[in-house]
Write a protein that holds these residues in place. Sequence first.
Motif, PDB file in Angstrom:
ATOM      1  N   ASP B 198       0.810  -1.216   0.000  1.00 47.92           N
ATOM      2  CA  ASP B 198       0.000   0.000   0.000  1.00 47.92           C
ATOM      3  C   ASP B 198       0.846   1.270   0.000  1.00 47.92           C
ATOM      4  N   ASP B 199       2.156   1.128  -0.068  1.00 49.67           N
ATOM      5  CA  ASP B 199       3.018   2.309  -0.072  1.00 49.67           C
ATOM      6  C   ASP B 199       3.397   2.646  -1.518  1.00 49.67           C
ATOM      7  N   PRO B 200       2.892   3.773  -2.035  1.00 54.07           N
ATOM      8  CA  PRO B 200       3.140   4.102  -3.442  1.00 54.07           C
ATOM      9  C   PRO B 200       4.623   4.320  -3.760  1.00 54.07           C
ATOM     10  N   ASN B 201       5.429   4.614  -2.766  1.00 52.93           N
ATOM     11  CA  ASN B 201       6.846   4.878  -3.040  1.00 52.93           C
ATOM     12  C   ASN B 201       7.711   3.628  -3.032  1.00 52.93           C
ATOM     13  N   THR B 202       7.125   2.499  -2.715  1.00 54.71           N
ATOM     14  CA  THR B 202       7.888   1.247  -2.759  1.00 54.71           C
ATOM     15  C   THR B 202       7.556   0.515  -4.056  1.00 54.71           C
ATOM     16  N   GLU B 203       8.579   0.266  -4.879  1.00 50.69           N
ATOM     17  CA  GLU B 203       8.340  -0.384  -6.173  1.00 50.69           C
ATOM     18  C   GLU B 203       8.734  -1.852  -6.170  1.00 50.69           C
ATOM     19  N   ALA B 204       9.628  -2.220  -5.260  1.00 51.25           N
ATOM     20  CA  ALA B 204      10.040  -3.621  -5.171  1.00 51.25           C
ATOM     21  C   ALA B 204      10.451  -3.890  -3.726  1.00 51.25           C
ATOM     22  N   VAL B 205      10.456  -5.174  -3.357  1.00 49.32           N
ATOM     23  CA  VAL B 205      10.807  -5.526  -1.979  1.00 49.32           C
ATOM     24  C   VAL B 205      11.906  -6.581  -1.982  1.00 49.32           C
ATOM     25  N   VAL B 206      12.901  -6.352  -1.130  1.00 46.21           N
ATOM     26  CA  VAL B 206      13.913  -7.379  -0.896  1.00 46.21           C
ATOM     27  C   VAL B 206      13.578  -8.044   0.436  1.00 46.21           C
ATOM     28  N   LEU B 207      13.443  -9.358   0.397  1.00 46.26           N
ATOM     29  CA  LEU B 207      13.073 -10.121   1.590  1.00 46.26           C
ATOM     30  C   LEU B 207      14.269 -10.995   1.972  1.00 46.26           C
ATOM     31  N   ILE B 208      14.777 -10.790   3.177  1.00 49.30           N
ATOM     32  CA  ILE B 208      15.950 -11.552   3.613  1.00 49.30           C
ATOM     33  C   ILE B 208      15.527 -12.492   4.735  1.00 49.30           C
ATOM     34  N   GLY B 209      15.497 -13.754   4.418  1.00 52.77           N
ATOM     35  CA  GLY B 209      15.029 -14.733   5.394  1.00 52.77           C
ATOM     36  C   GLY B 209      16.183 -15.556   5.936  1.00 52.77           C
ATOM     37  N   GLY B 213      11.314 -21.611  11.808  1.00 47.67           N
ATOM     38  CA  GLY B 213       9.944 -21.123  11.693  1.00 47.67           C
ATOM     39  C   GLY B 213       9.413 -21.232  10.281  1.00 47.67           C
ATOM     40  N   SER B 214       8.327 -20.494  10.013  1.00 50.97           N
ATOM     41  CA  SER B 214       7.727 -20.596   8.681  1.00 50.97           C
ATOM     42  C   SER B 214       7.299 -19.232   8.155  1.00 50.97           C
ATOM     43  N   ALA B 215       7.980 -18.174   8.614  1.00 53.61           N
ATOM     44  CA  ALA B 215       7.606 -16.813   8.194  1.00 53.61           C
ATOM     45  C   ALA B 215       7.780 -16.638   6.683  1.00 53.61           C
ATOM     46  N   GLU B 216       8.802 -17.264   6.092  1.00 56.77           N
ATOM     47  CA  GLU B 216       9.040 -17.113   4.656  1.00 56.77           C
ATOM     48  C   GLU B 216       7.958 -17.836   3.860  1.00 56.77           C
ATOM     49  N   GLU B 217       7.554 -19.013   4.344  1.00 55.91           N
ATOM     50  CA  GLU B 217       6.509 -19.769   3.660  1.00 55.91           C
ATOM     51  C   GLU B 217       5.193 -18.986   3.675  1.00 55.91           C
ATOM     52  N   GLN B 218       4.909 -18.336   4.818  1.00 54.54           N
ATOM     53  CA  GLN B 218       3.687 -17.533   4.898  1.00 54.54           C
ATOM     54  C   GLN B 218       3.785 -16.328   3.965  1.00 54.54           C
ATOM     55  N   ALA B 219       4.988 -15.753   3.882  1.00 55.20           N
ATOM     56  CA  ALA B 219       5.193 -14.627   2.964  1.00 55.20           C
ATOM     57  C   ALA B 219       4.905 -15.089   1.536  1.00 55.20           C
ATOM     58  N   ALA B 220       5.361 -16.294   1.202  1.00 53.81           N
ATOM     59  CA  ALA B 220       5.129 -16.822  -0.147  1.00 53.81           C
ATOM     60  C   ALA B 220       3.630 -16.928  -0.431  1.00 53.81           C
ATOM     61  N   ASP B 221       2.875 -17.437   0.541  1.00 54.31           N
ATOM     62  CA  ASP B 221       1.415 -17.554   0.356  1.00 54.31           C
ATOM     63  C   ASP B 221       0.789 -16.177   0.126  1.00 54.31           C
ATOM     64  N   PHE B 222       1.247 -15.200   0.894  1.00 46.41           N
ATOM     65  CA  PHE B 222       0.685 -13.857   0.779  1.00 46.41           C
ATOM     66  C   PHE B 222       1.035 -13.241  -0.578  1.00 46.41           C
ATOM     67  N   ILE B 223       2.286 -13.447  -1.001  1.00 51.68           N
ATOM     68  CA  ILE B 223       2.737 -12.885  -2.280  1.00 51.68           C
ATOM     69  C   ILE B 223       1.888 -13.451  -3.413  1.00 51.68           C
ATOM     70  N   LYS B 224       1.634 -14.761  -3.337  1.00 51.15           N
ATOM     71  CA  LYS B 224       0.836 -15.401  -4.376  1.00 51.15           C
ATOM     72  C   LYS B 224      -0.572 -14.796  -4.409  1.00 51.15           C
ATOM     73  N   ALA B 225      -1.137 -14.594  -3.219  1.00 52.31           N
ATOM     74  CA  ALA B 225      -2.530 -14.150  -3.152  1.00 52.31           C
ATOM     75  C   ALA B 225      -2.700 -12.662  -3.433  1.00 52.31           C
ATOM     76  N   GLU B 226      -1.827 -11.824  -2.873  1.00 58.25           N
ATOM     77  CA  GLU B 226      -2.134 -10.399  -2.997  1.00 58.25           C
ATOM     78  C   GLU B 226      -0.937  -9.455  -3.006  1.00 58.25           C
ATOM     79  N   PHE B 227       0.139  -9.846  -3.637  1.00 54.26           N
ATOM     80  CA  PHE B 227       1.260  -8.903  -3.730  1.00 54.26           C
ATOM     81  C   PHE B 227       1.779  -8.881  -5.163  1.00 54.26           C
ATOM     82  N   GLN B 228       1.634  -7.735  -5.826  1.00 51.53           N
ATOM     83  CA  GLN B 228       1.962  -7.658  -7.257  1.00 51.53           C
ATOM     84  C   GLN B 228       3.377  -7.149  -7.527  1.00 51.53           C
ATOM     85  N   LYS B 229       3.950  -6.378  -6.600  1.00 47.79           N
ATOM     86  CA  LYS B 229       5.258  -5.776  -6.865  1.00 47.79           C
ATOM     87  C   LYS B 229       6.334  -6.868  -6.885  1.00 47.79           C
ATOM     88  N   PRO B 230       7.428  -6.632  -7.613  1.00 49.63           N
ATOM     89  CA  PRO B 230       8.476  -7.658  -7.641  1.00 49.63           C
ATOM     90  C   PRO B 230       9.111  -7.878  -6.260  1.00 49.63           C
TER      91      PRO B 230
END
Lengths: 390, 290
Positions: B198-209, B213-230
């Motif tokens: 929802d931040d218009p000034n962010t065009e891409a995200v770097v995720l460092i895991g 735990g399973s925080a990265e796996e949950q991030a993957a599910d979220f990205i698939k469902a509702e995250f369009q930016k690279p």
Amino acid sequence: MNLHEFQSKRILMEKGVNVPRGTVVYDALEALVAARNLKTDKIVLKAQAHSGGRGKAGGISVLSIDDDVKKVAERILQMTLVTNQTGPQGKPVSALLVEEAPRIDAELYLGVVLDRNHGEVTIMASPAGGMDIETIAREAPEKIFTVKVNPLRGLCPFQARALAYKLTDKNILANQIANAAKALYDIFVGYDCTLAEINPLVVSGETLLALDAKINLDDHALFRRPQMAALRDRSQEDPVELSARLAGLSYIRLEGDIGCMVNGAGLAMATLDLISIHGGSPANFLDVGGGASEQVVADAMNILLDDKRVKVVFINIFGGILRCDVLARGVIKAIKERGLELPVVARIEGTNIDLGRKLFADSGLPIQMMSSLDEAAQLVVAKAKELSGN
Amino acid sequence: MAILVNRESRIICQGITGRNGTFHSLACRDYGSNLVGGVTPGKKGAFVDGIPVFNTVEEAVQETGANVSLIFIPAAHAKDPILEAVDAGIEVIVCITEGIPPLDTASALFTVKEKGRVLVGPNTPGIISPAEKCKVGIMPGYIHSPGPVGVISRSGTLTYEVVDQLTKAGMGQSTCLGLGGDPVVGLSFVDCLRLFRDDPNTEAVVLIGEIGGSAEEQAADFIKAEFQKPVIAYVAGRLAPPGKRMGHAGAIISGGSGTAQGKIKALKDVGVEVVENLTKVGQVVREVLK
């Protein structure tokens, strides 16, 4: 910090959970006497070592009282247990638990963990005990029942009862299961555990018995559990990892020949990955931490140089709180005190980098400074290969 | 724009008169952050290089209108100041402290969530929004630069390494934050992705895991469902042996789950660009954003 089975069972007993009758012993004759004193036909000898899979590794033996108990006890006590959890060096057997082997009508599972995703203490129960919870989760997830505990309310009796009735219809057993769940929860919270588990929790006639138990304590809370800290068995821990921890370092032994010193856990893991991408094999994980002093850095360097397996030392530092000049002083101090027989490659970056570089240059020590991390990693791997003749 | 902290943030430091509290409060202010006060019980009326000190968070909030808090309190006592910040109405709580007993964190987090506040950490380097000149944490400010890349990480120095590469590659950052290296932490990858979405000034995200735990796996599910930016990801710990805590209390493979391989696969499966060589992250981000 992990507890032995016999220590875990003592704690369960104090909380009112039944365990098989038994004694912990330290030599074979003692084992024989303990076995006779049980006045039962079937006994079991259990190696006390910090690992699962003890049975498969030959550390558990079910015997008749007429068998040669002393001989079997002697064999187990002298073992180094190598299981799928211990690594090739294995674990020594610290003691032997001599127990009656009870009649087993059913095997249940009961465990308490902290659910990382929700930050809630979670109690897990299953009628498919005897195998580990990961296997049950994989093969029969519908047989795992869980209760999440609100930290402000604690485990309510109704929750424990509801869980118990998922495993049995018999009131006499359900009451005992609910009590065991409450006991296990109290242990988990009362002693700051990372795991409190009874597996299997066996039904023996109308009685429940904790046939095996595992209690692991959180190292970060031991400061407020001194009675638990006193139960630490150092023989079960890697001596280098132990001394590193006392020096304020985080060290894990690996199987390769490149000694690594890094600041920060994530960067330290990433450094190992990078070495492996370039075909090398690290001897260790070592995080000197953010607030390391000159002495701590020197201690870290000494740990690497003491390791006979290490052929090359790789220093990778991104100075934030840890300043590069402090790092340089520590490394130089350690090397000046003992001399240097190994090549050292260093890549340092961050706070006070110029001063750090100058200190290394002025020291006259043959430390190879690299500015590119990728090239540094490649160089280290090449040197290690050259020195091992491959 | 940025997420969570910006030039409007009014920041206090709990534990400001301690060695680390003082050092980092001043470093944050030097970076440009609006450090409006500090709290140390019994030190009311004192000043830390001009920053007023209060006895309680409630008082600090009343006097300064603070809405963000940076916590430097020793691990054994760190649960109480988190709850104190919540009760005083602080919206974003950044807890730097390492080594808090996880059950303490879990119990504090329960209240944080109940009241709808944000806890960053514990055991985090903090959060920084370069274009807003706002730093709430212990990261070296000079390696950051303003730009379109959001950075979320479970590690400190590993983040510095990546941010340094991004800056040198000409890719500035909108906001960088560390989730913390403990098993139980407040803000998650998913929470941050939602904010970056929802931040218009962010065009891409770097995720460092990292492992555990399973925080990265949950991030993957979220990205698939509702995250369009690279999304570009790096996951540390492929060589970690099971059952060992790799420096961070939360970095542990237990019962075969939480491996780097599993996380890398989950992220790749939803189209995330996973970089295997740490030193190439900056380069890959630049190619993706071209």
